[in-house]
Design a protein around this motif. Structure first.
Motif, PDB file in Angstrom:
ATOM      1  N   GLN A 112       0.913  -1.056   0.149  1.00  0.00           N
ATOM      2  CA  GLN A 112       0.073   0.003  -0.114  1.00  0.00           C
ATOM      3  C   GLN A 112       0.986   1.357   0.061  1.00  0.00           C
ATOM      4  O   GLN A 112       0.443   2.296  -0.746  1.00  0.00           O
ATOM      5  CB  GLN A 112      -0.968  -0.031   1.181  1.00  0.00           C
ATOM      6  N   ILE A 113       1.883   1.143   0.798  1.00  0.00           N
ATOM      7  CA  ILE A 113       3.016   2.351   0.726  1.00  0.00           C
ATOM      8  C   ILE A 113       3.173   2.698  -0.447  1.00  0.00           C
ATOM      9  O   ILE A 113       3.518   3.731  -0.988  1.00  0.00           O
ATOM     10  CB  ILE A 113       4.066   2.001   1.662  1.00  0.00           C
ATOM     11  N   TYR A 114       3.708   1.482  -1.498  1.00  0.00           N
ATOM     12  CA  TYR A 114       4.143   1.628  -2.787  1.00  0.00           C
ATOM     13  C   TYR A 114       3.235   2.291  -3.738  1.00  0.00           C
ATOM     14  O   TYR A 114       3.266   3.177  -4.517  1.00  0.00           O
ATOM     15  CB  TYR A 114       4.751   0.286  -3.528  1.00  0.00           C
ATOM     16  N   GLU A 115       1.635   1.642  -3.486  1.00  0.00           N
ATOM     17  CA  GLU A 115       0.940   2.318  -4.360  1.00  0.00           C
ATOM     18  C   GLU A 115       0.492   3.800  -4.140  1.00  0.00           C
ATOM     19  O   GLU A 115       0.267   4.285  -5.054  1.00  0.00           O
ATOM     20  CB  GLU A 115      -0.465   1.317  -3.959  1.00  0.00           C
ATOM     21  N   GLU A 116       0.572   4.120  -2.738  1.00  0.00           N
ATOM     22  CA  GLU A 116       0.515   5.622  -2.605  1.00  0.00           C
ATOM     23  C   GLU A 116       1.529   6.305  -3.222  1.00  0.00           C
ATOM     24  O   GLU A 116       1.141   7.424  -3.816  1.00  0.00           O
ATOM     25  CB  GLU A 116       0.494   5.859  -0.974  1.00  0.00           C
ATOM     26  N   HIS A 117       2.834   5.770  -3.262  1.00  0.00           N
ATOM     27  CA  HIS A 117       3.921   6.395  -4.010  1.00  0.00           C
ATOM     28  C   HIS A 117       3.798   6.699  -5.434  1.00  0.00           C
ATOM     29  O   HIS A 117       3.690   7.640  -5.946  1.00  0.00           O
ATOM     30  CB  HIS A 117       5.063   5.630  -3.606  1.00  0.00           C
ATOM     31  N   LEU A 118       2.995   5.488  -6.012  1.00  0.00           N
ATOM     32  CA  LEU A 118       2.667   5.519  -7.600  1.00  0.00           C
ATOM     33  C   LEU A 118       1.627   6.659  -7.674  1.00  0.00           C
ATOM     34  O   LEU A 118       1.665   7.354  -8.753  1.00  0.00           O
ATOM     35  CB  LEU A 118       2.212   4.187  -7.951  1.00  0.00           C
ATOM     36  N   LYS A 119       0.692   6.641  -6.861  1.00  0.00           N
ATOM     37  CA  LYS A 119      -0.343   7.633  -7.094  1.00  0.00           C
ATOM     38  C   LYS A 119      -0.082   8.953  -7.013  1.00  0.00           C
ATOM     39  O   LYS A 119      -0.493  10.051  -7.627  1.00  0.00           O
ATOM     40  CB  LYS A 119      -1.568   7.334  -5.877  1.00  0.00           C
ATOM     41  N   ARG A 120       0.872   9.376  -6.258  1.00  0.00           N
ATOM     42  CA  ARG A 120       1.403  10.525  -5.845  1.00  0.00           C
ATOM     43  C   ARG A 120       2.345  10.909  -7.123  1.00  0.00           C
ATOM     44  O   ARG A 120       2.371  12.304  -7.483  1.00  0.00           O
ATOM     45  CB  ARG A 120       2.336  10.855  -4.579  1.00  0.00           C
ATOM     46  N   GLN A 121       2.960  10.076  -7.633  1.00  0.00           N
ATOM     47  CA  GLN A 121       3.636  10.240  -9.010  1.00  0.00           C
ATOM     48  C   GLN A 121       2.621  10.565 -10.374  1.00  0.00           C
ATOM     49  O   GLN A 121       3.217  11.209 -11.266  1.00  0.00           O
ATOM     50  CB  GLN A 121       4.529   9.020  -9.172  1.00  0.00           C
ATOM     51  N   SER A 122       1.880   9.821 -10.387  1.00  0.00           N
ATOM     52  CA  SER A 122       0.602   9.883 -11.468  1.00  0.00           C
ATOM     53  C   SER A 122      -0.608  10.201 -11.071  1.00  0.00           C
ATOM     54  O   SER A 122      -1.427   9.154 -11.169  1.00  0.00           O
ATOM     55  CB  SER A 122       0.982   8.540 -12.372  1.00  0.00           C
ATOM     56  N   PRO A 123      -0.992  11.176 -10.409  1.00  0.00           N
ATOM     57  CA  PRO A 123      -2.135  11.461  -9.842  1.00  0.00           C
ATOM     58  C   PRO A 123      -3.457  11.511 -10.793  1.00  0.00           C
ATOM     59  O   PRO A 123      -4.805  11.302 -10.265  1.00  0.00           O
ATOM     60  CB  PRO A 123      -2.260  12.813  -9.058  1.00  0.00           C
ATOM     61  N   ASN A 124      -3.280  11.684 -11.934  1.00  0.00           N
ATOM     62  CA  ASN A 124      -4.351  11.531 -13.050  1.00  0.00           C
ATOM     63  C   ASN A 124      -4.625  10.430 -13.603  1.00  0.00           C
ATOM     64  O   ASN A 124      -5.555  10.283 -14.444  1.00  0.00           O
ATOM     65  CB  ASN A 124      -3.924  12.607 -14.162  1.00  0.00           C
ATOM     66  N   LEU A 125      -3.830   9.299 -13.190  1.00  0.00           N
ATOM     67  CA  LEU A 125      -4.287   7.776 -13.845  1.00  0.00           C
ATOM     68  C   LEU A 125      -5.485   7.354 -12.776  1.00  0.00           C
ATOM     69  O   LEU A 125      -5.273   7.438 -11.628  1.00  0.00           O
ATOM     70  CB  LEU A 125      -3.113   6.762 -13.576  1.00  0.00           C
ATOM     71  N   PRO A 126      -6.295   6.811 -13.619  1.00  0.00           N
ATOM     72  CA  PRO A 126      -7.762   6.137 -12.787  1.00  0.00           C
ATOM     73  C   PRO A 126      -7.218   4.987 -12.133  1.00  0.00           C
ATOM     74  O   PRO A 126      -7.883   4.648 -11.090  1.00  0.00           O
ATOM     75  CB  PRO A 126      -8.525   5.906 -13.989  1.00  0.00           C
ATOM     76  N   THR A 127      -6.472   4.330 -12.637  1.00  0.00           N
ATOM     77  CA  THR A 127      -5.886   2.990 -11.774  1.00  0.00           C
ATOM     78  C   THR A 127      -4.408   2.918 -11.683  1.00  0.00           C
ATOM     79  O   THR A 127      -3.656   3.300 -12.711  1.00  0.00           O
ATOM     80  CB  THR A 127      -6.445   1.665 -12.255  1.00  0.00           C
ATOM     81  N   ILE A 128      -4.034   2.225 -10.827  1.00  0.00           N
ATOM     82  CA  ILE A 128      -2.377   2.054 -10.720  1.00  0.00           C
ATOM     83  C   ILE A 128      -2.246   0.594 -10.902  1.00  0.00           C
ATOM     84  O   ILE A 128      -2.876  -0.285 -10.143  1.00  0.00           O
ATOM     85  CB  ILE A 128      -2.082   2.299  -9.337  1.00  0.00           C
ATOM     86  N   THR A 129      -1.309   0.163 -11.706  1.00  0.00           N
ATOM     87  CA  THR A 129      -0.800  -1.241 -11.952  1.00  0.00           C
ATOM     88  C   THR A 129       0.519  -1.066 -11.635  1.00  0.00           C
ATOM     89  O   THR A 129       1.334  -0.136 -12.143  1.00  0.00           O
ATOM     90  CB  THR A 129      -1.388  -1.841 -13.226  1.00  0.00           C
ATOM     91  N   TYR A 130       1.227  -2.148 -11.296  1.00  0.00           N
ATOM     92  CA  TYR A 130       2.626  -2.419 -11.174  1.00  0.00           C
ATOM     93  C   TYR A 130       2.980  -3.919 -11.091  1.00  0.00           C
ATOM     94  O   TYR A 130       2.314  -5.038 -11.074  1.00  0.00           O
ATOM     95  CB  TYR A 130       3.160  -1.809  -9.985  1.00  0.00           C
ATOM     96  N   ASP A 131       4.303  -4.279 -11.516  1.00  0.00           N
ATOM     97  CA  ASP A 131       4.883  -5.759 -11.225  1.00  0.00           C
ATOM     98  C   ASP A 131       5.518  -5.575  -9.852  1.00  0.00           C
ATOM     99  O   ASP A 131       6.177  -4.544  -9.449  1.00  0.00           O
ATOM    100  CB  ASP A 131       5.634  -5.955 -12.468  1.00  0.00           C
ATOM    101  N   ILE A 132       6.052  -6.750  -9.620  1.00  0.00           N
ATOM    102  CA  ILE A 132       6.781  -7.108  -8.450  1.00  0.00           C
ATOM    103  C   ILE A 132       8.064  -6.476  -8.340  1.00  0.00           C
ATOM    104  O   ILE A 132       8.728  -6.080  -7.381  1.00  0.00           O
ATOM    105  CB  ILE A 132       6.602  -8.629  -7.912  1.00  0.00           C
ATOM    106  N   VAL A 133       8.667  -6.716  -9.572  1.00  0.00           N
ATOM    107  CA  VAL A 133       9.958  -6.105  -9.898  1.00  0.00           C
ATOM    108  C   VAL A 133      10.328  -4.662  -9.430  1.00  0.00           C
ATOM    109  O   VAL A 133      11.142  -4.254  -8.651  1.00  0.00           O
ATOM    110  CB  VAL A 133      10.507  -6.343 -11.362  1.00  0.00           C
ATOM    111  N   LYS A 134       9.271  -3.991  -9.938  1.00  0.00           N
ATOM    112  CA  LYS A 134       9.206  -2.558  -9.694  1.00  0.00           C
ATOM    113  C   LYS A 134       8.852  -2.454  -7.976  1.00  0.00           C
ATOM    114  O   LYS A 134       9.428  -1.379  -7.645  1.00  0.00           O
ATOM    115  CB  LYS A 134       7.987  -1.661 -10.356  1.00  0.00           C
ATOM    116  N   LEU A 135       8.041  -3.111  -7.510  1.00  0.00           N
ATOM    117  CA  LEU A 135       7.829  -2.824  -5.972  1.00  0.00           C
ATOM    118  C   LEU A 135       9.093  -3.273  -5.294  1.00  0.00           C
ATOM    119  O   LEU A 135       9.610  -2.738  -4.227  1.00  0.00           O
ATOM    120  CB  LEU A 135       6.683  -3.965  -5.791  1.00  0.00           C
TER     121      LEU A 135
END
Length: 106
Positions: free
Chosen positions: A34-57
């Motif tokens: 969730q900390i990582y997902e919040e980090h991604l949301k701050r980086q891209s606030p206009n994206l409707p959904t956040i997706t990522y792979d385990i390597v990036k995490l």
């Protein structure tokens, strides 16, 4: 259910050190995601959904100065420390189990 304390030191400044408490290891691992997902949301606030792979995490986790868990061990009534690598292994297992449940339709 084992009480777990997450210790995070994200940046070199000692003022960034923090800790959180969880009722279980799984709850702690989910909080790291969730900390990582919040980090991604701050980086891209206009994206409707956040997706990522385990390597990036894992890259995100590796970017911390330090991250560790201490987990209560009932058998000895003590807390055992676990490293960044252990955390990544546990997250991998959590993702693997989640993928298996999804694949089987549960």
């Amino acid at each position: 259910m084992s009480h777990t304390i997450l210790l995070i030191h994200p940046k070199p400044c000692s003022l960034t050190r923090t800790y959180s408490e969880y009722e279980s290891v799984k709850e702690c691992l989910e909080a790291i995601c969730q900390i990582y997902e919040e980090h991604l949301k701050r980086q891209s606030p206009n994206l409707p959904t956040i997706t990522y792979d385990i390597v990036k995490l894992f890259d995100f986790i590796d970017s911390f100065v330090d991250i560790a868990c201490v987990v209560y061990q009932r058998s000895t009534a003590t807390y055992a420390p676990y490293s960044k690598e252990w955390i990544k292994d546990q997250i991998y297992e959590l993702f693997r189990q989640s993928a298996m449940k999804t694949a089987s339709g549960q």
